[in-house]
Design a protein around this motif. Structure first.
Motif, mmCIF file in Angstrom:
data_model
loop_
_atom_site.group_PDB
_atom_site.id
_atom_site.type_symbol
_atom_site.label_atom_id
_atom_site.label_comp_id
_atom_site.label_asym_id
_atom_site.label_seq_id
_atom_site.Cartn_x
_atom_site.Cartn_y
_atom_site.Cartn_z
ATOM 1 N N TYR A 109 0.854 -1.197 0.000
ATOM 2 C CA TYR A 109 0.000 0.000 0.000
ATOM 3 C C TYR A 109 0.882 1.237 0.000
ATOM 4 O O TYR A 109 2.049 1.202 0.382
ATOM 5 C CB TYR A 109 -0.937 0.005 1.219
ATOM 6 N N THR A 110 0.287 2.345 -0.470
ATOM 7 C CA THR A 110 0.873 3.672 -0.353
ATOM 8 C C THR A 110 -0.240 4.581 0.138
ATOM 9 O O THR A 110 -1.277 4.094 0.600
ATOM 10 C CB THR A 110 1.427 4.196 -1.703
ATOM 11 N N ASP A 111 -0.057 5.878 0.010
ATOM 12 C CA ASP A 111 -1.056 6.824 0.509
ATOM 13 C C ASP A 111 -2.470 6.531 0.016
ATOM 14 O O ASP A 111 -3.407 6.510 0.789
ATOM 15 C CB ASP A 111 -0.685 8.257 0.122
ATOM 16 N N HIS A 112 -2.644 6.317 -1.292
ATOM 17 C CA HIS A 112 -3.984 6.130 -1.842
ATOM 18 C C HIS A 112 -4.097 4.909 -2.763
ATOM 19 O O HIS A 112 -5.066 4.763 -3.500
ATOM 20 C CB HIS A 112 -4.442 7.393 -2.595
ATOM 21 N N ARG A 113 -3.107 4.022 -2.691
ATOM 22 C CA ARG A 113 -3.132 2.811 -3.516
ATOM 23 C C ARG A 113 -2.926 1.580 -2.649
ATOM 24 O O ARG A 113 -2.214 1.616 -1.649
ATOM 25 C CB ARG A 113 -2.043 2.866 -4.577
ATOM 26 N N ILE A 114 -3.563 0.486 -3.096
ATOM 27 C CA ILE A 114 -3.422 -0.810 -2.429
ATOM 28 C C ILE A 114 -3.235 -1.869 -3.508
ATOM 29 O O ILE A 114 -3.905 -1.825 -4.550
ATOM 30 C CB ILE A 114 -4.665 -1.139 -1.570
ATOM 31 N N ALA A 115 -2.349 -2.813 -3.255
ATOM 32 C CA ALA A 115 -2.170 -3.978 -4.124
ATOM 33 C C ALA A 115 -2.521 -5.218 -3.309
ATOM 34 O O ALA A 115 -2.136 -5.331 -2.141
ATOM 35 C CB ALA A 115 -0.733 -4.063 -4.634
#
Length: 139
Positions: free
Chosen positions: A81-87
């Protein structure tokens, strides 16, 4: 007030995992309308070789999917994950109306807006024919 779907970005490890569990629960309901509410009105999808845009097309796509993929059951795992993304990585099991079981594996990349709605979903999926004895996910 704009429509929101908590948890909202920016994501932490805990909130990203909450988002993954919420998506898993929604998809396991096999309710296309419920699932579609997690996405923006103009959400863009790539699902295998199918491109879908907007909630109405999401609902149509999912209705057709679950008419073919019977007794669908899904498990998702947070990958990154990052600030506004998820894998995520996932696997799900389902069968045809002739009784052939499959396990489908894949990865998804998710991009969220500031209200926690998914604006982009890109899914790569592979299918493996399995026997009933090889099933790992119970209904």
């Amino acid at each position: 007030m704009p429509e929101q779907r908590p948890p909202l970005p920016p994501f932490t490890a805990e909130s990203a995992l909450q988002k993954v569990r919420a998506a898993e629960d929604a998809w396991n309901s096999r309710d296309p309308e419920r699932v579609s509410l997690g996405y923006t009105e103009d959400s863009e999808w790539r699902n295998r070789d199918v491109f879908v845009t907007g909630r109405a097309e999401i609902v149509e796509f999912l209705r057709a999917k679950w008419e073919r993929e019977l007794d669908y059951r899904l498990r998702k795992e947070l990958w990154a994950y990052t600030d506004h993304r998820i894998a995520v990585r996932f696997e799900y099991e389902w069968h045809t109306d002739q009784g052939q079981w499959y396990r489908s594996y894949g990865n998804e990349n998710w991009d969220f807006d500031e209200n926690g709605l998914m604006r982009r979903r890109y899914a790569s999926i592979n299918d493996l024919a399995i026997t009933t004895d090889e099933r790992r996910i119970s209904l």
